[in-house]
Write an enzyme that holds these catalytic residues in place. Sequence first.
Site, PDB file in Angstrom:
ATOM      1  N   GLU A   1       0.857  -1.222   0.059  1.00  0.00           N
ATOM      2  CA  GLU A   1      -0.079  -0.205   0.012  1.00  0.00           C
ATOM      3  C   GLU A   1       0.854   1.261   0.119  1.00  0.00           C
ATOM      4  O   GLU A   1       1.596   1.654   0.978  1.00  0.00           O
ATOM      5  CB  GLU A   1      -0.961  -0.056   1.071  1.00  0.00           C
ATOM      6  CG  GLU A   1      -1.983  -0.982   1.439  1.00  0.00           C
ATOM      7  CD  GLU A   1      -2.841  -1.115   0.329  1.00  0.00           C
ATOM      8  OE1 GLU A   1      -3.060   0.344  -0.369  1.00  0.00           O
ATOM      9  OE2 GLU A   1      -3.723  -1.899   0.039  1.00  0.00           O
TER      10      GLU A   1
ATOM     11  N   CYS B   1      -2.534   9.560   1.798  1.00  0.00           N
ATOM     12  CA  CYS B   1      -2.097   8.905   0.622  1.00  0.00           C
ATOM     13  C   CYS B   1      -3.239   9.077  -0.338  1.00  0.00           C
ATOM     14  O   CYS B   1      -2.820   8.890  -1.556  1.00  0.00           O
ATOM     15  CB  CYS B   1      -2.032   7.355   0.851  1.00  0.00           C
ATOM     16  SG  CYS B   1      -3.315   6.496   1.858  1.00  0.00           S
TER      17      CYS B   1
HETATM   18  P1  NDP Z   1       7.949   5.091   4.725  1.00  0.00           P
HETATM   19  O1  NDP Z   1       8.179   4.496   3.550  1.00  0.00           O
HETATM   20  O2  NDP Z   1       9.094   6.246   4.969  1.00  0.00           O
HETATM   21  O3  NDP Z   1       7.825   4.339   5.964  1.00  0.00           O
HETATM   22  C1  NDP Z   1       6.788   3.239   6.000  1.00  0.00           C
HETATM   23  C2  NDP Z   1       7.235   2.280   7.225  1.00  0.00           C
HETATM   24  O4  NDP Z   1       8.318   1.516   6.804  1.00  0.00           O
HETATM   25  C3  NDP Z   1       7.610   2.948   8.483  1.00  0.00           C
HETATM   26  O5  NDP Z   1       7.131   2.090   9.599  1.00  0.00           O
HETATM   27  C4  NDP Z   1       9.029   3.012   8.575  1.00  0.00           C
HETATM   28  O6  NDP Z   1       9.716   2.897   9.935  1.00  0.00           O
HETATM   29  C5  NDP Z   1       9.356   1.499   7.831  1.00  0.00           C
HETATM   30  N1  NDP Z   1      10.767   1.235   7.010  1.00  0.00           N
HETATM   31  C6  NDP Z   1      11.432   2.252   6.690  1.00  0.00           C
HETATM   32  N2  NDP Z   1      12.683   1.769   6.214  1.00  0.00           N
HETATM   33  C7  NDP Z   1      12.363   0.265   6.060  1.00  0.00           C
HETATM   34  C8  NDP Z   1      12.857  -0.620   5.503  1.00  0.00           C
HETATM   35  N3  NDP Z   1      14.193  -0.755   5.088  1.00  0.00           N
HETATM   36  N4  NDP Z   1      12.408  -1.896   5.670  1.00  0.00           N
HETATM   37  C9  NDP Z   1      11.118  -2.061   6.329  1.00  0.00           C
HETATM   38  N5  NDP Z   1      10.491  -1.309   6.659  1.00  0.00           N
HETATM   39  C10 NDP Z   1      10.982   0.239   6.600  1.00  0.00           C
HETATM   40  O7  NDP Z   1       6.590   6.046   4.788  1.00  0.00           O
HETATM   41  P2  NDP Z   1       5.946   6.958   5.735  1.00  0.00           P
HETATM   42  O8  NDP Z   1       6.021   6.326   7.147  1.00  0.00           O
HETATM   43  O9  NDP Z   1       6.634   8.195   5.467  1.00  0.00           O
HETATM   44  O10 NDP Z   1       4.228   7.129   5.175  1.00  0.00           O
HETATM   45  C11 NDP Z   1       3.923   7.819   4.271  1.00  0.00           C
HETATM   46  C12 NDP Z   1       3.849   7.295   2.835  1.00  0.00           C
HETATM   47  O11 NDP Z   1       2.856   6.035   2.993  1.00  0.00           O
HETATM   48  C13 NDP Z   1       3.352   8.258   1.775  1.00  0.00           C
HETATM   49  O12 NDP Z   1       4.117   7.761   0.504  1.00  0.00           O
HETATM   50  C14 NDP Z   1       1.808   7.663   1.748  1.00  0.00           C
HETATM   51  O13 NDP Z   1       1.194   8.079   0.583  1.00  0.00           O
HETATM   52  C15 NDP Z   1       1.985   6.269   2.077  1.00  0.00           C
HETATM   53  N6  NDP Z   1       0.776   5.580   2.562  1.00  0.00           N
HETATM   54  C16 NDP Z   1       0.029   4.799   1.658  1.00  0.00           C
HETATM   55  C17 NDP Z   1      -1.235   4.496   2.138  1.00  0.00           C
HETATM   56  C18 NDP Z   1      -2.010   3.469   1.363  1.00  0.00           C
HETATM   57  O14 NDP Z   1      -2.877   2.825   1.830  1.00  0.00           O
HETATM   58  N7  NDP Z   1      -1.713   3.213  -0.021  1.00  0.00           N
HETATM   59  C19 NDP Z   1      -1.692   4.873   3.266  1.00  0.00           C
HETATM   60  C20 NDP Z   1      -0.973   5.524   4.089  1.00  0.00           C
HETATM   61  C21 NDP Z   1       0.215   6.059   3.751  1.00  0.00           C
HETATM   62  P3  NDP Z   1      10.052   4.064  10.299  1.00  0.00           P
HETATM   63  O15 NDP Z   1       8.946   5.103  10.372  1.00  0.00           O
HETATM   64  O16 NDP Z   1      10.686   3.891  11.589  1.00  0.00           O
HETATM   65  O17 NDP Z   1      11.540   4.575   9.505  1.00  0.00           O
END
Ligand code: NDP
Length: 503
Positions: free
Chosen positions: A248, A282
Site C-alpha cells: 500500500e 495517501c
Molecule cells: P515510509 O516508506 O518512510 O515508512 C513506512 C514504514 O516503513 C515505517 O514504519 C518505516 O519505519 C518503515 N521502514 C523504513 N525503512 C524500512 C525498511 N528498509 N524495511 C522495512 N520497513 C522500513 O513511509 P511513511 O511512514 O513516511 O508514510 C508515508 C507514505 O505512506 C506516503 O508515501 C503515503 O502515500 C503512504 N501511504 C500509503 C497508504 C496506502 O494505503 N496506500 C496509506 C497511508 C500512507 P520508520 O518510520 O521507523 O522509518
Amino acid sequence: MSLAADTSAPADARTGDSFDSLDPSSGRVLGTYPVHSAAQVRQAVARAREAALWWQAQGWDGRRRHLRAWKGVLARGIHELADLVHLENGKPHADAVLEIVLAVDHIEWAAKHAPKVLGPHRVPSGLMAANMAASVEYQPFGVIGVIGPWNYPVFTPMGSLAYALAAGNAVVFKPSEYTPGVGRWLEQAWQQAVPERPEVLQVVTGLGETGAALTRAGVDKVAFTGSAATGRKVMASCAEDLIPVLMECGGKDAMIVDDDADVKAAADAALWGGMSNAGQTCIGIERVYATDKVYDAFVAELTAQAKKVRPGSDAKASYGPITMPGQVDIISRHIADALASGGRATTGGTIDGAYVSPTVLVDVPESSSAVREETFGPTITVARVRDAQEALQRTNATSYGLAGSVFSGSKARGMQIARQMRSGMTSVNSVIAFASVPGLPFGGVGDSGFGRIHGPDGLKEFTRAKAIARQKYALPTPLLSFARSPRLTDQLAKVIGLVHGRS
Ligand code: NDP
C-alpha cells in the site's frame, strides 16, 4: 492505559537502543521506546507463531468474540487514543476521532464477515469430474508482519491488523517511528481484551532497521504501507525467502471537475481531500483538472474556501503541523518549483516552521514536481482542461494509481469517467468516500502498490486458497489411473468434440 510509555528513558535518544516519539508541533518528547533488535523481532515472531495455533483453534465464533472485545476497548477509549494520535501525528482531535471511528467499523466488518467470505464454499465440479465434490476454503498464512505509516496511525494499519486477525493469523506490527505510542496503545488494548493470549497481536518498535528485520524474521506475509521507495526495499528483502507482500504505497491522486459539476461541492471536497491532515493523506487530492467551462468558478470557490482554513495546534485549527520534519523541505521544493516554472499561488504558499498555509497553485506546468511527485502537504494544483477526456488523460499520466475523485452532474457520465480513471479507487461527487465503506477493497495500481485491504478482498489477502476435491463415488473405469482403457480415451475425445468442437 497510559498515553506515553517509558518516559523515564533519556530524552534525546534517536539512535542506540531507544528512540523518542516527539510532538511535531513543539518537538517535545512524548515517550521513549525501545529499538527492537533483529533477534528480539525474531523472538516476537516465534511467540506469534505459537499463539497463532491457539488463535486458529478459537474458530470463527471465538475470534469474532475476541475481536469484538478489542473493538470495545478502542470504542471506550476513543478520546484517549485520539489525544495520543493528536500528540504524535499533530492532526486535530476531531480528525483523530473520525479515523478511529472508521477503524472500529473495520474491526466489526472483518470479524462479522470472515466466516462467510473465507469458510468452505462448494464449487461445481464440471463434466470431467462429475464424481467429485469440489470445495475451496481460505486458510490463514500463520504470522503476518505489518509495517505501518504515521499519517493515519490507527486507520491505515487497521486495514491489515483487523483483516489478518479475522482471517486467523497472528500479527507482529511495526508502527512508524513517528507514532510508536499509537502502536503500543493498540497492543495494550489487545492485551486488555484478550489476556489469555496477548501474543496474538504484538508490537515491535524501532526505526527503519526494525521494519527491515521484520521482513527477515520468518513471517509468512508482509503487509507494508508507506512510500513506494521503501516498498521496493521491503519487496527486495522479502524476495530472498519468497515471502508474499501486500504493498500500500503513495499516490498523486487527482479530481476531475466536469462541465456540469456542482462547483461549490467540488471545491469543498477538493479542499477537504487535499488539506485535511495537512495534506498527509495517501488518498488525498493533490491535483485538480477542471474543464474550461467551470475552471474560473472552481478556482475562485476553492481559493475563497481555502482562505477560511488555518493550520495550528489549537482546538480550532483546521489541520496540524507537518508530522515529519523532513517533509517540510519536500513541500517547500514543490511550491518553489511550481512558482519558478510559471505557476501562481491564488492563496497560501507560505511555510512557518512545521505549518504550511493552505496553498492553491494554478498555471503550473505538468512537468513540475508539484504535479508529478507526491507532495504530502496542504497544496493543490488546479489545471484548466478542454474536457473530461483531456482531464482523464492527464490524470492517468502518472506512475501512481491509488485513488481519485470525479464531480459530474450526470450519474452515468460520472461513473464512466470513474471507470476510466487508472486507479484502485474513485469517489463520484465525493472524496475519499470509498475508505469509509468497509466492504470495498482498498489499494492501488502501479507505483501505488498492489494487493487489497478492506472488504472480502482484504480478508482473502491474508489467506491462502485451499482447494479440496473429494471423490463421491468411483467411476466404472478410472480416468486418473494407469488402468484407464484406450476405449475411454476415444470416448472422451468424442464427448469433448461434441461439447466444445462446434464453436
Ligand atoms: P515510509 O516508506 O518512510 O515508512 C513506512 C514504514 O516503513 C515505517 O514504519 C518505516 O519505519 C518503515 N521502514 C523504513 N525503512 C524500512 C525498511 N528498509 N524495511 C522495512 N520497513 C522500513 O513511509 P511513511 O511512514 O513516511 O508514510 C508515508 C507514505 O505512506 C506516503 O508515501 C503515503 O502515500 C503512504 N501511504 C500509503 C497508504 C496506502 O494505503 N496506500 C496509506 C497511508 C500512507 P520508520 O518510520 O521507523 O522509518
